[in-house]
Design an enzyme around this catalytic site. Structure first.
Site, PDB file in Angstrom:
ATOM      1  CD  GLU A 275      14.188  19.556   7.869  1.00  0.00           C
ATOM      2  OE1 GLU A 275      15.010  18.641   7.697  1.00  0.00           O
ATOM      3  OE2 GLU A 275      13.840  19.956   9.010  1.00  0.00           O
TER       4      GLU A 275
ATOM      5  CE1 TYR B 171      24.803  25.414   0.674  1.00  0.00           C
ATOM      6  CE2 TYR B 171      25.221  25.214   3.020  1.00  0.00           C
ATOM      7  CZ  TYR B 171      24.414  25.628   1.981  1.00  0.00           C
ATOM      8  OH  TYR B 171      23.225  26.257   2.243  1.00  0.00           O
TER       9      TYR B 171
ATOM     10  CE1 TYR C 260      10.191  18.164  14.190  1.00  0.00           C
ATOM     11  CE2 TYR C 260      11.039  18.426  16.419  1.00  0.00           C
ATOM     12  CZ  TYR C 260       9.972  18.315  15.551  1.00  0.00           C
ATOM     13  OH  TYR C 260       8.678  18.345  16.048  1.00  0.00           O
TER      14      TYR C 260
ATOM     15  CG  HIS D 271      22.911  29.046   9.967  1.00  0.00           C
ATOM     16  ND1 HIS D 271      23.178  27.725   9.741  1.00  0.00           N
ATOM     17  CD2 HIS D 271      22.832  29.621   8.724  1.00  0.00           C
ATOM     18  CE1 HIS D 271      23.263  27.501   8.428  1.00  0.00           C
ATOM     19  NE2 HIS D 271      23.062  28.651   7.803  1.00  0.00           N
TER      20      HIS D 271
ATOM     21  CD  GLN E 256      23.257  33.540   7.261  1.00  0.00           C
ATOM     22  OE1 GLN E 256      22.556  33.017   8.118  1.00  0.00           O
ATOM     23  NE2 GLN E 256      23.880  32.818   6.335  1.00  0.00           N
TER      24      GLN E 256
END
Length: 386
Positions: A256, A277, A266, A164, A97
């Site tokens: 979200e 997962y 949060y 991420h 990523q």
């Protein structure tokens, strides 16, 4: 078409004048059908990640493998005249990523020519996301470039893995502060670790230093932290009232949209409206659990990528609403914002992974296809349907 520097000057001048031309022809189904906007493919790119418009209507676009492009858009048309890579971009680790990520103009770009951008790099301890700043320059001999590129901030700690990173950038409406997202790098616990910047929204000075008055610093948190308990934060934007909105990917479910407030937790990974997962449950958000709940959430997921709050004239009925690119959902999603509240609006299937959403100078909505898993990597322009 990517041009050598010698061919650049004339095209740059044409792009700022009244040049006109046909839109790029693309095979396949008309994805405008049944939608309140017309969709025009404008350019083919290589796994683009983010974009921003220059004051003259040209655009800067980042690509996954570490390129930043100057995209010359013919004024008054749906045609890209040329794209040129900018020199001066640091080396990016684009595995997994990883990417050259966000790009945002400084609040005083008209005079300073400063550009802020982010990307993933390898370093001591593993990999992480970095924030840089450079000065935009161009001439006919050398072409476009970023000069005096300076690293302003890097996530702490660097860890192993390729996921991420987040890396989204937003400036406060007064232009005094820079907000920057750090993903939790698929490591879960760093989102709640006060010493790590991972899994957090950060508030920095324009030089990348911790902003004075960040309320969590007095509680022993890293001095940059504004809010925490986040997962993979891929969208960040202020609305016209100064509210800061953020969207993030949940785990298996639970994507979200959050109203970001200072000193708030949060919840991730302690709570989420999704599950692990491997099927293990994560407790859902519940009133009174001590965590800030999302304003909107999705299950099944939309895989949000990119966030824009619309303020243009072309679609006045959507002014003040949030637009989100959908990756696995291959969609453009609209969220109704009303003060500090939000609710789901429209979800239009686009037939490709949408990585980023941006508003153009004339109020058109621009999309970047992700370029992965079958999507073309195109630049799309959305205008009012006739």
């Amino acid at each position: 078409m990517r041009l050598p520097p010698a061919a650049f000057a004339a095209l740059a001048l044409a792009a700022c004048g009244s040049a006109d031309g046909p839109a790029s022809a693309q095979p396949g189904t008309d994805i405008s059908e049944g939608k309140p906007f017309a969709v025009t493919p404008v350019a083919d790119l290589d796994s683009p990640w983010a974009m921003t418009f220059l004051p003259d209507g040209r655009a800067l676009v980042t690509e996954k493998d570490g390129r930043m492009l100057l995209v010359i858009i013919a004024k008054g048309s749906n045609s890209v005249t040329a794209t040129m890579p900018l020199a001066g971009i640091p080396k990016i680790d684009s595995a997994g990523q990883g990417a050259l990520m966000d790009v945002v103009l400084a609040p005083d770009f008209a005079t300073s020519k400063l550009v802020y951008f982010s990307g993933s790099v390898a370093g001591e301890g593993g990999k992480g996301v970095v924030l840089w700043r450079g000065r935009f320059a161009e001439d006919a001999k050398s072409g476009p470039r970023l000069e005096d590129v300076t690293e302003l901030f890097r996530a702490r700690p660097f860890v192993e893995g390729d996921g991420h990173y987040s890396g989204r950038i937003a400036f406060s409406p007064d232009g005094k502060y820079l907000f920057f997202t750090n993903g939790e790098r698929q490591k879960f616990d760093p989102a709640q670790d006060p010493k790590a910047t991972l899994g957090k929204v950060l508030r920095l000075t324009l030089d990348g230093k911790p902003a004075l008055g960040n309320p969590l610093a007095a509680k022993g948190f890293a001095p940059e932290v504004w809010s925490y308990g986040h997962r993979n934060l891929l969208g960040l934007a202020f609305d016209s009232a100064g509210n800061l909105w953020e969207q993030e990917m949940g785990p298996k479910g639970g994507d979200e949209v959050n109203l970001i407030l200072p000193n708030r937790n949060y919840g991730y990974p302690a709570v989420s409206n999704g599950s692990h997962y491997d099927g293990r449950d994560i407790p859902d958000h519940k009133p009174g659990d001590g965590y800030e709940a999302p304003k909107v959430w999705w299950n099944p997921v939309i895989s949000p990528g990119g966030l824009m709050i619309y303020s243009g004239a072309m679609f006045p009925e959507w002014r003040g609403d949030a637009f989100i690119g959908g990756l696995s959902s291959q969609a453009l999603i609209r969220v109704d914002l009303n003060g500090t509240e939000a609710r789901k609006g429209d979800q239009w299937l686009m037939g490709a992974r949408i990585r980023d959403v941006e508003q153009g100078p004339d109020g058109a909505i621009w999309l970047l296809e992700d370029g992965g898993r079958g999507s073309g990597g195109r630049l799309l322009r959305l205008t009012r349907a006739k």
